[in-house]
Design a protein around this motif. Structure first.
Motif, PDB file in Angstrom:
ATOM      1  N   ALA A  67     -31.557   6.216  -7.181  1.00 11.25           N
ATOM      2  CA  ALA A  67     -32.987   5.901  -7.200  1.00 11.25           C
ATOM      3  C   ALA A  67     -33.517   5.827  -5.775  1.00 11.25           C
ATOM      4  CB  ALA A  67     -33.213   4.582  -7.934  1.00 11.25           C
ATOM      5  N   LEU A  68     -34.081   6.934  -5.304  1.00 13.17           N
ATOM      6  CA  LEU A  68     -34.597   6.957  -3.937  1.00 13.17           C
ATOM      7  C   LEU A  68     -35.788   6.030  -3.763  1.00 13.17           C
ATOM      8  CD1 LEU A  68     -34.480  10.767  -2.999  1.00 13.17           C
ATOM      9  CD2 LEU A  68     -32.713   9.020  -2.684  1.00 13.17           C
ATOM     10  N   HIS A  69     -36.590   5.864  -4.820  1.00 14.52           N
ATOM     11  CA  HIS A  69     -37.797   5.046  -4.697  1.00 14.52           C
ATOM     12  C   HIS A  69     -37.474   3.577  -4.435  1.00 14.52           C
ATOM     13  CE1 HIS A  69     -36.586   4.931  -8.950  1.00 14.52           C
ATOM     14  NE2 HIS A  69     -37.053   3.696  -8.937  1.00 14.52           N
ATOM     15  N   ALA A  70     -36.236   3.194  -4.640  1.00 13.28           N
ATOM     16  CA  ALA A  70     -35.841   1.808  -4.388  1.00 13.28           C
ATOM     17  C   ALA A  70     -35.277   1.611  -2.983  1.00 13.28           C
ATOM     18  CB  ALA A  70     -34.801   1.376  -5.426  1.00 13.28           C
ATOM     19  N   LEU A  71     -35.232   2.680  -2.180  1.00 11.99           N
ATOM     20  CA  LEU A  71     -34.611   2.616  -0.864  1.00 11.99           C
ATOM     21  C   LEU A  71     -35.648   2.737   0.240  1.00 11.99           C
ATOM     22  CD1 LEU A  71     -31.591   5.062  -1.435  1.00 11.99           C
ATOM     23  CD2 LEU A  71     -31.586   2.556  -1.600  1.00 11.99           C
ATOM     24  N   PRO A  72     -35.396   2.106   1.405  1.00 11.56           N
ATOM     25  CA  PRO A  72     -36.256   2.343   2.573  1.00 11.56           C
ATOM     26  C   PRO A  72     -36.002   3.743   3.116  1.00 11.56           C
ATOM     27  CG  PRO A  72     -34.399   0.943   3.175  1.00 11.56           C
ATOM     28  CD  PRO A  72     -34.333   1.114   1.683  1.00 11.56           C
ATOM     29  N   ALA A  73     -36.910   4.221   3.956  1.00  9.84           N
ATOM     30  CA  ALA A  73     -36.869   5.613   4.417  1.00  9.84           C
ATOM     31  C   ALA A  73     -35.553   5.954   5.115  1.00  9.84           C
ATOM     32  CB  ALA A  73     -38.052   5.881   5.342  1.00  9.84           C
ATOM     33  N   HIS A  74     -35.036   5.053   5.951  1.00 15.30           N
ATOM     34  CA  HIS A  74     -33.816   5.399   6.686  1.00 15.30           C
ATOM     35  C   HIS A  74     -32.615   5.526   5.758  1.00 15.30           C
ATOM     36  CE1 HIS A  74     -33.315   0.991   6.524  1.00 15.30           C
ATOM     37  NE2 HIS A  74     -32.035   1.214   6.705  1.00 15.30           N
ATOM     38  N   ARG A  75     -32.614   4.784   4.647  1.00 24.70           N
ATOM     39  CA  ARG A  75     -31.534   4.911   3.675  1.00 24.70           C
ATOM     40  C   ARG A  75     -31.667   6.210   2.878  1.00 24.70           C
ATOM     41  NH1 ARG A  75     -29.234   0.489   1.538  1.00 24.70           N
ATOM     42  NH2 ARG A  75     -27.973   2.030   0.423  1.00 24.70           N
ATOM     43  N   ILE A  76     -32.886   6.682   2.698  1.00 24.12           N
ATOM     44  CA  ILE A  76     -33.089   7.959   2.022  1.00 24.12           C
ATOM     45  C   ILE A  76     -32.539   9.095   2.885  1.00 24.12           C
ATOM     46  CG2 ILE A  76     -34.860   9.589   1.218  1.00 24.12           C
ATOM     47  CD1 ILE A  76     -36.476   7.164   0.295  1.00 24.12           C
ATOM     48  N   VAL A  77     -32.739   9.007   4.195  1.00 22.65           N
ATOM     49  CA  VAL A  77     -32.149   9.993   5.111  1.00 22.65           C
ATOM     50  C   VAL A  77     -30.630   9.975   4.985  1.00 22.65           C
ATOM     51  CG1 VAL A  77     -31.784  10.568   7.539  1.00 22.65           C
ATOM     52  CG2 VAL A  77     -34.066   9.967   6.734  1.00 22.65           C
ATOM     53  N   GLU A  78     -30.052   8.798   4.879  1.00 22.31           N
ATOM     54  CA  GLU A  78     -28.595   8.691   4.745  1.00 22.31           C
ATOM     55  C   GLU A  78     -28.100   9.331   3.453  1.00 22.31           C
ATOM     56  OE1 GLU A  78     -27.874   4.535   5.099  1.00 22.31           O
ATOM     57  OE2 GLU A  78     -28.260   4.491   7.263  1.00 22.31           O
ATOM     58  N   VAL A  96     -34.011  19.563  24.500  1.00 19.19           N
ATOM     59  CA  VAL A  96     -33.608  20.148  23.219  1.00 19.19           C
ATOM     60  C   VAL A  96     -32.355  19.445  22.698  1.00 19.19           C
ATOM     61  CG1 VAL A  96     -32.600  22.235  22.181  1.00 19.19           C
ATOM     62  CG2 VAL A  96     -34.662  22.407  23.596  1.00 19.19           C
ATOM     63  N   MET A  97     -31.376  19.274  23.563  1.00 20.59           N
ATOM     64  CA  MET A  97     -30.112  18.654  23.132  1.00 20.59           C
ATOM     65  C   MET A  97     -30.323  17.207  22.705  1.00 20.59           C
ATOM     66  SD  MET A  97     -27.064  19.721  22.737  1.00 20.59           S
ATOM     67  CE  MET A  97     -25.485  18.998  22.279  1.00 20.59           C
ATOM     68  N   ASP A  98     -31.154  16.474  23.428  1.00 21.84           N
ATOM     69  CA  ASP A  98     -31.433  15.085  23.051  1.00 21.84           C
ATOM     70  C   ASP A  98     -32.055  15.024  21.652  1.00 21.84           C
ATOM     71  OD1 ASP A  98     -30.514  14.078  25.471  1.00 21.84           O
ATOM     72  OD2 ASP A  98     -32.496  14.111  26.400  1.00 21.84           O
ATOM     73  N   ASN A  99     -33.031  15.897  21.397  1.00 31.38           N
ATOM     74  CA  ASN A  99     -33.678  15.909  20.089  1.00 31.38           C
ATOM     75  C   ASN A  99     -32.683  16.240  18.980  1.00 31.38           C
ATOM     76  OD1 ASN A  99     -36.893  15.730  19.844  1.00 31.38           O
ATOM     77  ND2 ASN A  99     -36.396  16.502  21.881  1.00 31.38           N
ATOM     78  N   LEU A 100     -31.811  17.200  19.235  1.00 33.90           N
ATOM     79  CA  LEU A 100     -30.825  17.577  18.215  1.00 33.90           C
ATOM     80  C   LEU A 100     -29.867  16.420  17.942  1.00 33.90           C
ATOM     81  CD1 LEU A 100     -29.989  21.240  19.298  1.00 33.90           C
ATOM     82  CD2 LEU A 100     -31.367  20.510  17.342  1.00 33.90           C
ATOM     83  N   GLU A 101     -29.426  15.768  18.976  1.00 35.25           N
ATOM     84  CA  GLU A 101     -28.476  14.661  18.786  1.00 35.25           C
ATOM     85  C   GLU A 101     -29.125  13.507  18.036  1.00 35.25           C
ATOM     86  OE1 GLU A 101     -27.017  13.833  22.700  1.00 35.25           O
ATOM     87  OE2 GLU A 101     -25.415  15.333  22.543  1.00 35.25           O
ATOM     88  N   LEU A 102     -30.415  13.274  18.267  1.00 33.83           N
ATOM     89  CA  LEU A 102     -31.109  12.217  17.530  1.00 33.83           C
ATOM     90  C   LEU A 102     -31.181  12.532  16.041  1.00 33.83           C
ATOM     91  CD1 LEU A 102     -33.978  11.401  20.045  1.00 33.83           C
ATOM     92  CD2 LEU A 102     -32.193   9.825  19.273  1.00 33.83           C
ATOM     93  N   GLY A 103     -31.156  13.813  15.686  1.00 29.90           N
ATOM     94  CA  GLY A 103     -31.164  14.180  14.276  1.00 29.90           C
ATOM     95  C   GLY A 103     -29.893  13.794  13.549  1.00 29.90           C
ATOM     96  N   ALA A 104     -28.831  13.546  14.298  1.00 29.87           N
ATOM     97  CA  ALA A 104     -27.532  13.228  13.690  1.00 29.87           C
ATOM     98  C   ALA A 104     -27.201  11.745  13.826  1.00 29.87           C
ATOM     99  CB  ALA A 104     -26.439  14.079  14.331  1.00 29.87           C
ATOM    100  N   TYR A 105     -28.205  10.885  13.623  1.00 33.66           N
ATOM    101  CA  TYR A 105     -27.964   9.463  13.889  1.00 33.66           C
ATOM    102  C   TYR A 105     -27.255   8.756  12.745  1.00 33.66           C
ATOM    103  CZ  TYR A 105     -31.711   7.868  10.782  1.00 33.66           C
ATOM    104  OH  TYR A 105     -32.472   7.591   9.682  1.00 33.66           O
ATOM    105  N   SER A 106     -27.336   9.295  11.514  1.00 39.43           N
ATOM    106  CA  SER A 106     -26.679   8.615  10.390  1.00 39.43           C
ATOM    107  C   SER A 106     -25.162   8.767  10.493  1.00 39.43           C
ATOM    108  CB  SER A 106     -27.167   9.181   9.054  1.00 39.43           C
ATOM    109  OG  SER A 106     -26.675  10.482   8.848  1.00 39.43           O
ATOM    110  N   LYS A 107     -24.433   7.863   9.886  1.00 32.25           N
ATOM    111  CA  LYS A 107     -22.967   7.865   9.988  1.00 32.25           C
ATOM    112  C   LYS A 107     -22.391   9.176   9.449  1.00 32.25           C
ATOM    113  CE  LYS A 107     -18.900   5.095   8.775  1.00 32.25           C
ATOM    114  NZ  LYS A 107     -18.125   6.169   8.133  1.00 32.25           N
TER     115      LYS A 107
END
Length: 243
Positions: A67-78, A96-107
């Motif tokens: 149930a995605l609607h029960a999760l906050p946005a960062h948990r939906i990304v996870e 460019v590299m900094d932006n790409l690395e920020l995209g991979a912040y979830s475990k």
């Protein structure tokens, strides 16, 4: 095709103004599903609601049985639901590299970051060449590549693209849509909101039409391309005069 994303009867409001009315749609795993409609119809609101950025008044959003609607946005990304927003929203002062690395912040994304980066550079060789360039010095098309690459670094199960062709020239748009096709062929499920209805319908397996916050039509992409009403409303094709 079994349901992958299931949006069921969601209602969303901006303050006292209702934006979405009992909207339901499905996206099957491995599909490209497009959402078309006029400006102000609620397309971006729907995408943001799925991503957890707009609360629901009622209804449900499920990714398989989650149930995605029960999760906050960062948990939906996870959970693997990742959106490329309209306007890209890059960190302009970072490379460019900094932006790409920020995209991979979830475990789950960090664990495979090196492999994912290799895939992104294979898909977008220009990003590899310009990894030390600041994002705000890139062209619009290059920034769009970076925005998509950043989203891919999150290892999406569902990639949501909000107006990826907006403000870009015809050749760049053609390249962006070809890239979307390639990503889908590599197994990424895609939900696409797009102003260019013709290209969206040519690309999509299926599509929905949203008008005034309500789903008013659905069908296979090629079927909707031949639909008289869609041709008149969204493709600029006038009906042939009666003889």
């Amino acid at each position: 095709m079994p349901d992958f994303l299931n949006v069921d009867a969601i209602n969303v409001a901006h303050g006292d103004i209702q934006a979405l009315w009992d909207v339901s749609l499905e996206v099957g795993q491995g599909e490209i599903v497009a959402l078309i409609g006029p400006n102000g119809a609620g397309k971006t609101t729907l995408m943001r609601a799925i991503a957890g950025l707009h609360p629901l008044k009622s209804g449900t959003v499920l990714l398989r049985d989650k149930a995605l609607h029960a999760l906050p946005a960062h948990r939906i990304v996870e959970q693997g639901v990742i959106m490329v927003p309209e306007g890209r929203r890059l960190f302009g002062g970072l490379t460019v590299m900094d932006n790409l690395e920020l995209g991979a912040y979830s475990k789950r994304a960090r664990e495979v970051r090196a492999n994912t980066l290799e895939l992104v550079f294979e898909l977008f060789p220009l990003l590899a060449e310009r990894r030390t360039q600041r994002a705000n010095t890139m062209s619009g098309g290059q920034q769009q590549m970076l925005a998509v690459g950043r989203a891919l670094m999150g290892v999406p199960k569902l990639l949501m693209l909000d107006e990826p062709s907006l403000g870009l020239g015809p050749l760049v748009v053609e390249n962006i849509f070809e890239t979307v096709r390639q990503m889908n062929q590599q197994g990424v499920t895609i939900f696409l909101v797009e102003q260019n209805a013709r290209q969206a319908l040519e690309l999509a397996h299926r599509a929905y039409i949203l008008e005034q916050g309500r789903i008013v039509g659905t069908g296979l992409g090629d079927e909707l391309l031949r639909d008289d009403r869609v041709q008149q409303a969204y493709l600029g094709i006038c009906p042939a005069p009666e003889e």
